[in-house]
Scaffold this motif. Sequence first.
Motif, short mmCIF file in Angstrom:
data_model
loop_
_atom_site.label_atom_id
_atom_site.label_comp_id
_atom_site.label_asym_id
_atom_site.label_seq_id
_atom_site.Cartn_x
_atom_site.Cartn_y
_atom_site.Cartn_z
N ALA A 357 10.57 10.29 2.06
CA ALA A 357 9.81 9.05 2.16
C ALA A 357 8.44 9.30 2.79
CB ALA A 357 10.59 8.03 2.98
N LEU A 358 7.44 8.60 2.27
CA LEU A 358 6.09 8.69 2.83
C LEU A 358 6.04 8.06 4.20
CD1 LEU A 358 3.85 7.61 -0.20
CD2 LEU A 358 4.70 9.90 0.37
N GLU A 359 5.07 8.49 4.99
CA GLU A 359 4.82 7.84 6.27
C GLU A 359 4.19 6.47 6.02
OE1 GLU A 359 2.47 10.46 8.61
OE2 GLU A 359 4.09 11.95 8.85
N ALA A 360 3.98 5.73 7.08
CA ALA A 360 3.43 4.37 6.96
C ALA A 360 2.12 4.37 6.18
CB ALA A 360 3.22 3.78 8.35
N TRP A 361 2.00 3.38 5.32
CA TRP A 361 0.79 3.14 4.52
C TRP A 361 0.61 1.63 4.48
CZ3 TRP A 361 0.37 5.11 -1.26
CH2 TRP A 361 -0.94 4.94 -1.71
N PRO A 362 0.26 1.03 5.60
CA PRO A 362 0.27 -0.44 5.71
C PRO A 362 -0.63 -1.14 4.72
CG PRO A 362 -0.81 0.56 7.62
CD PRO A 362 -0.15 1.67 6.86
N GLU A 363 -1.72 -0.49 4.30
CA GLU A 363 -2.61 -1.12 3.34
C GLU A 363 -1.92 -1.39 2.00
OE1 GLU A 363 -4.83 1.35 6.25
OE2 GLU A 363 -3.18 1.76 4.85
N HIS A 364 -0.87 -0.63 1.72
CA HIS A 364 -0.11 -0.83 0.48
C HIS A 364 1.28 -1.42 0.76
CE1 HIS A 364 -2.23 1.33 -3.02
NE2 HIS A 364 -3.13 0.94 -2.14
#
Length: 380
Positions: A357-364
């Motif tokens: 899983a990717l780390e946090a990407w709050p913009e998406h």
Amino acid sequence: MNSLASKRPFQPQSPDAAGVISWVHFGDLHMTKAGEQNHLDLAGIVNEVNQAFADSVSFVFLPGDIADDGSCSAYAVVRGELDRLNVPWCSIIGDHDVHENSFANFREAMSEQTHYAFTVGCTRFLAMNAFDVPEPPSFTVFKEQLRWSEQELQQATKKGQAKVLLLHCYPSDLKVGGEEVSRLVREYDVRLIDMGHTHYNEIANDGWTLYSATRSTGQIEEGPVGYSVTNIDGDVVSWRFIELGKLPVAVITSPRDERLLTKSSEIPQGTLKIRAKFWGDMEAVEATAHLDGQTLLMKRVSDSHVWEADVPSPREGTHPLKVSFQDAHGKVTTDEIRLAVGQRTKWRSEQRDQENALEAWPEHGLLGTQLGPNKNGKKW
């Protein structure tokens, strides 16, 4: 059988005029009865999709756990809203949909088929059933469905089609058939698995395949209610979660964000085509791309929500690429990705799909907290 499902044959719409395949993912509804918050949220999502997305997406996907108790009355609430939707929709089975240990209610209300396939443009979608045994704990894909899946993937490969699986859960969550599904995904170069089940937004990338999960609409553990939009633009996959009531929104559909690169992804060289898609209450009147200190005007592709611009590919390295839209009321929305040129980022791929899983990407919409009953044992 004279069912609601048989009266509503599913036929997805073609890719938009720019050739981009887009679909909206509603998330697990966990519907119980009319008037509760998840029912009101579903009604709001349907209204928003009808207003802003109906002419630019191929279908809406419901990933299972549609009726929280699998009852006819819960499905009736869902169908009351879906019947207002101006976009073709499809659905698959989740563990809550077989709480009555039967497919009957799902087949009556949602789909006469428990697994099926369809084509949009040059992409073949396989909608799979993770519950060949109609019991909530089963998470079972039997050999018959595996054989069907492999035949579909073989035919799609021969035709040069991209492949996408629609599945309720990660393959590693399957108790029976999981290893075989993972083998098919790897062997036939499946581009994406689009899922529900987790109750939170997540994207995993094992270097070969992307796995996207969208937050539930009912029983929300993490963040605000909304829906996701996924796009396939050539060989590029893009994904973004959209909070209900937060239009307009933009998504860069090409090039690909560095975090979503796989071993088969093309690294930009020479001329770079930037493409982005816009959705809102009003038409977009201007779009600009921002790269390496340059501001570039983009042009709209006729009869499409897609805008594009050609620029020389920047030097080797990772660069922020931002696209800004302004609509007819002066509202501005942006999207930004990390553009990798030349040497691709190396990462270690874990054997278990969801551990990539990717780390946090709050913009998406990726908060990275993994709050949900199927990860951290929450109350649901």
